[in-house]
Design an enzyme around this catalytic site. Structure first.
Site, PDB file in Angstrom:
ATOM      1  N   LYS A 120     -50.945   4.177 -37.244  1.00  0.00           N
ATOM      2  CA  LYS A 120     -51.446   3.816 -35.913  1.00  0.00           C
ATOM      3  C   LYS A 120     -52.962   3.664 -36.032  1.00  0.00           C
ATOM      4  CE  LYS A 120     -51.477   5.174 -31.055  1.00  0.00           C
ATOM      5  NZ  LYS A 120     -52.947   5.115 -30.883  1.00  0.00           N
ATOM      6  N   ARG A 141     -55.712  -5.986 -24.123  1.00  0.00           N
ATOM      7  CA  ARG A 141     -54.493  -5.470 -23.498  1.00  0.00           C
ATOM      8  C   ARG A 141     -54.621  -5.416 -21.990  1.00  0.00           C
ATOM      9  NH1 ARG A 141     -52.840  -0.086 -25.843  1.00  0.00           N
ATOM     10  NH2 ARG A 141     -51.336  -1.235 -27.084  1.00  0.00           N
ATOM     11  N   GLU A 175     -54.600  -4.929 -33.957  1.00  0.00           N
ATOM     12  CA  GLU A 175     -55.675  -4.006 -33.609  1.00  0.00           C
ATOM     13  C   GLU A 175     -56.998  -4.523 -34.159  1.00  0.00           C
ATOM     14  OE1 GLU A 175     -55.588  -0.073 -31.623  1.00  0.00           O
ATOM     15  OE2 GLU A 175     -54.081  -1.606 -32.015  1.00  0.00           O
ATOM     16  N   CYS A 441     -88.942  28.769 -55.395  1.00  0.00           N
ATOM     17  CA  CYS A 441     -88.974  29.117 -53.976  1.00  0.00           C
ATOM     18  C   CYS A 441     -87.849  30.084 -53.626  1.00  0.00           C
ATOM     19  CB  CYS A 441     -88.880  27.853 -53.127  1.00  0.00           C
ATOM     20  SG  CYS A 441     -88.899  28.156 -51.348  1.00  0.00           S
TER      21      CYS A 441
END
Length: 702
Positions: A120, A141, A175, A441
């Site tokens: 999907k 859509r 899509e 450091c």
């Protein structure tokens, strides 16, 4: 919204009505320009709560409720659809999928023998209309019956050709979305024009599809998922499309030069049983983090046209298809602050402090921000609503600010002018800022890391002891540990004879650690425990690693052209430390490796004598060629081993350690509380052994 069960979310009709309006507003923004006040997971929970309330109070259902509408119906438009463009109903678990399939089969009065299973895609549904094979119109859509004309986007969408392979009249449905690379390009263009960025690929795609007046163009991608002839088309081609199984329709679509998921790792398949459907669901879910585009679930539908026709439609969705939604991979939360941490090598790394949010089963409070340039590119501000996601489904990261949710109270993020740890200057010549003192450091952290259990494993070397040694001037780095004398250690406060002897014995044992652990102890940026093992296996000796150029380093699995030059540069920087380790007698080879034979002086002049060691014959090792995953708590002979030590054992036995189960997995070592990895291995038919059986397999290598 809370995470309470849906039926408990709304106390009364007023709360229900507010929820309906919130859902409508969120959908209007989401399907309009891609923005929303809610992320996908929150919206899904909201709608499920509305459905639960309506089931308990059917006389109070509002006409505007989203439960009776097509998803995406906020932007209506004025172009009628030839066939309603419906959305899909959702399920969120394997159990609910079984329930839905059983309901469908009861409706049909027979079992479904062919299921289509497809990803999907996380984009916007559109209808692409072709006339005589030529693309003439694009329609969104909308409300399912009418949509918006977005034909101005023709020519900017990859995968949607201007002409089909055949001169047919057809409507392709699919899509539109942005791939990861398209999204990155779109963000660069938007920042260049108005200084902001897109929140996520979906909102970028939604805004881009509808934009007509932008001064820049962003590319989109189309994946087809269906084809419809016109209702009045009585041609032979139209008749054929109406009766073909869905899988064959998709094969025809791909044959028209239209992009489908067929060429991706998550291509659609046809399954004959629900068990096969579930197996494919799990496979797609596993592949999801590595895909170059977004998916938010898996679509399961009847493949046969006859089954679809008999099952029919509800008012908002087909009864013959369902969306199996996957857990959300991103959420919206607040950026409360930024912490500036200094790493072992002096790298200054910002970390986002977030309003706690649940993401994929864990509560997220902090997230990676990479560097100052990344903060600037994303346009982040304190107080922003930000999109948070899990990179590779593991590390929480901030994607971008949700600009439309800004209130005006947001503030710039303060950027440090000096090292936040020691106050010295910052080297800002590269994107990743670094304290000019480098490892010095954070020397205590650097030495502590090197002495850790999964590196040199020097038991008894606590942080306070390291600090004592540094203050006394006994050490400046972890290589100096190997030159300590008994008298020096005894002279430290609270160090008696027994504790001194134990510490020195642990340091002496550390000299024999394999090259992979020694290399890991160096703390080279871009490498860790697993990468250090790969590098050690690939080259065999520290000499070979140091002699390698960027191209040779690139050949190591997992390292590429971006990381390799940095590894080479850092090894040069570590020259003094490595030389000191060699002088101390620390092992610099990987077990099982033998130095290459002396070159043949009679060989051709162009023979490559720098090819590195020839791999030994590992074919007789117990795990030769096997990919092995370990999960759960180990017991028996394996109980005392860390996960890193288990991985080392697998590799000594000729196997390859992996963190995830797939079809390529040869063996799963499952201890107590093995969980989802065991379930997946059972589904895929992967061989599963317990800790005791595995200990027997590796035998004397333990």
């Amino acid at each position: 919204m809370t995470d309470a069960p849906p039926s408990t979310l709304f106390a009364d009709q007023s709360a229900y009505a507010e929820a309906v309006q919130l859902a409508l507003d969120a959908a209007a923004a989401y399907y309009g320009d891609g923005t929303s006040t809610l992320d996908d997971d929150a919206y899904d929970r909201l709608v499920r709560g509305i459905q639960a309330y309506e089931a308990e109070h059917p006389d109070e259902v509002l006409p505007s409720s989203p439960t009776g509408k097509v998803a995406g119906g906020a932007v209506v438009g004025d172009v009628p659809h030839t066939v309603p463009m419906l959305s899909l109903d959702n399920v969120f678990s394997a159990e609910k999928l079984v329930d839905w399939a059983a309901s469908l089969e009861r409706r049909l009065g027979r079992p479904v023998t062919r299921w289509s299973v497809e990803p999907k895609l996380d984009g916007l549904a559109i209808a692409a209309r072709y006339r005589g094979g030529r693309l003439v119109q694009l329609v969104t859509r909308g409300d399912g019956t009418k949509g918006e004309d977005v034909s101005h986007a023709i020519g900017t969408i990859v995968g949607l050709p201007a002409r089909l392979a055949e001169p047919v009249t057809v409507e392709l449905r699919g899509e539109v979305m942005m791939t990861v690379s398209q999204f990155e390009d779109a963000c660069v263009k938007r920042r260049a024009h108005d200084g902001t960025t897109f929140a996520n690929p979906r909102s970028a795609a939604a805004g881009t599809l509808r934009a007509q007046d932008r001064s820049y163009v962003c590319e989109l991608t189309f994946f087809g998922y269906g084809a419809l002839p016109a209702p009045d088309d009585i041609s032979e081609q139209a008749a054929r499309l109406r009766v073909l199984p869905h899988s064959e329709v998709m094969a025809w679509v791909a044959g028209q030069s239209v992009q489908t998921t067929d060429a991706t790792p998550v291509t659609g398949i046809v399954a004959e049983t629900l068990e096969q459907v579930q197996e494919r669901v799990e496979q797609i879910a596993t592949l999801r983090p590595k895909l170059p585009f977004g998916i938010d679930g898996i679509v399961i539908k009847c493949d046969l046209a006859a089954d679809q026709a008999q099952a029919g439609f509800s008012s908002r969705a087909p009864r013959w298809a369902i969306a199996y939604k996957l857990p959300a991979t991103e959420k919206i939360t607040k950026l409360l602050g930024v912490e500036w941490n200094v790493g072992r090598s002096g790298i200054i790394a910002p970390r986002a402090v977030l309003e706690p949010v649940d993401l994929e089963g864990s509560k997220i409070t902090y997230a990676t921000l990479h560097n100052v340039a990344d903060i600037t590119r994303r346009g982040l501000m304190l107080g922003d609503s930000v999109v948070v996601y899990k990179a590779g489904d593991v590390i929480p990261r901030v994607e971008a600010p949700v600009v439309h949710l800004r209130t005006g109270d947001e503030r710039p993020i303060p950027i440090p002018r000096v090292c936040p740890l020691c106050g010295d200057e910052i080297d800002a010549s590269q994107e990743r800022w670094r304290c000019v003192r480098g490892r010095a450091c954070r020397v205590i952290a650097s030495i502590g890391y090197a002495a850790g259990r999964d590196q040199l494993d020097i038991e008894g070397l606590a942080e306070n002891r390291i600090r004592q040694m540094l203050d006394a001037g006994l050490i400046a780095d972890f290589a100096d540990l190997f030159f300590l004398t008994r008298e020096q250690v005894l002279g430290l406060e609270r160090m008696g004879e027994t504790s001194t002897d134990n510490l020195l014995a642990a340091i002496e044992r550390a000299k024999a650690q394999p090259l992979s652990r020694v290399f890991c102890a160096l703390g080279v940026r871009g490498t860790g425990r697993s990468m250090s093992r790969r590098i050690a296996r690939h080259f065999g000796s520290m000499d070979a690693i140091r002699a390698a150029d960027a191209e040779a380093i690139e050949a190591v699995e997992g390292l590429g052209p971006k990381k390799a030059p940095g590894v080479v540069a850092e090894l040069v920087e570590l020259t003094g430390l490595i030389d000191k380790l060699i002088r101390a007698g620390v092992n610099m080879t990987q077990p099982g490796w033998t130095p290459p034979a002396a070159p043949d002086t009679d060989a051709k002049a162009d023979t490559d004598t720098n090819a590195g060691p020839e791999p030994g014959d590992a074919s007789e090792l117990p795990l030769a060629g096997m990919s092995v995953v370990v999960t759960g708590s180990m017991s028996g002979a394996l109980e005392a081993l860390t996960r890193n030590q288990m991985n080392e054992l697998i590799e000594r036995a000729g196997g390859k350690s992996s963190s995830s189960v797939s079809k390529k997995t040869s063996l799963l070592v499952a201890g107590e509380n093995a969980g989802s990895k065991r379930a997946k291995a059972e589904t895929l038919g992967v061989r599963i052994v317990g800790p005791e059986e595995f200990a027997g397999l590796v035998g004397e290598l333990l």
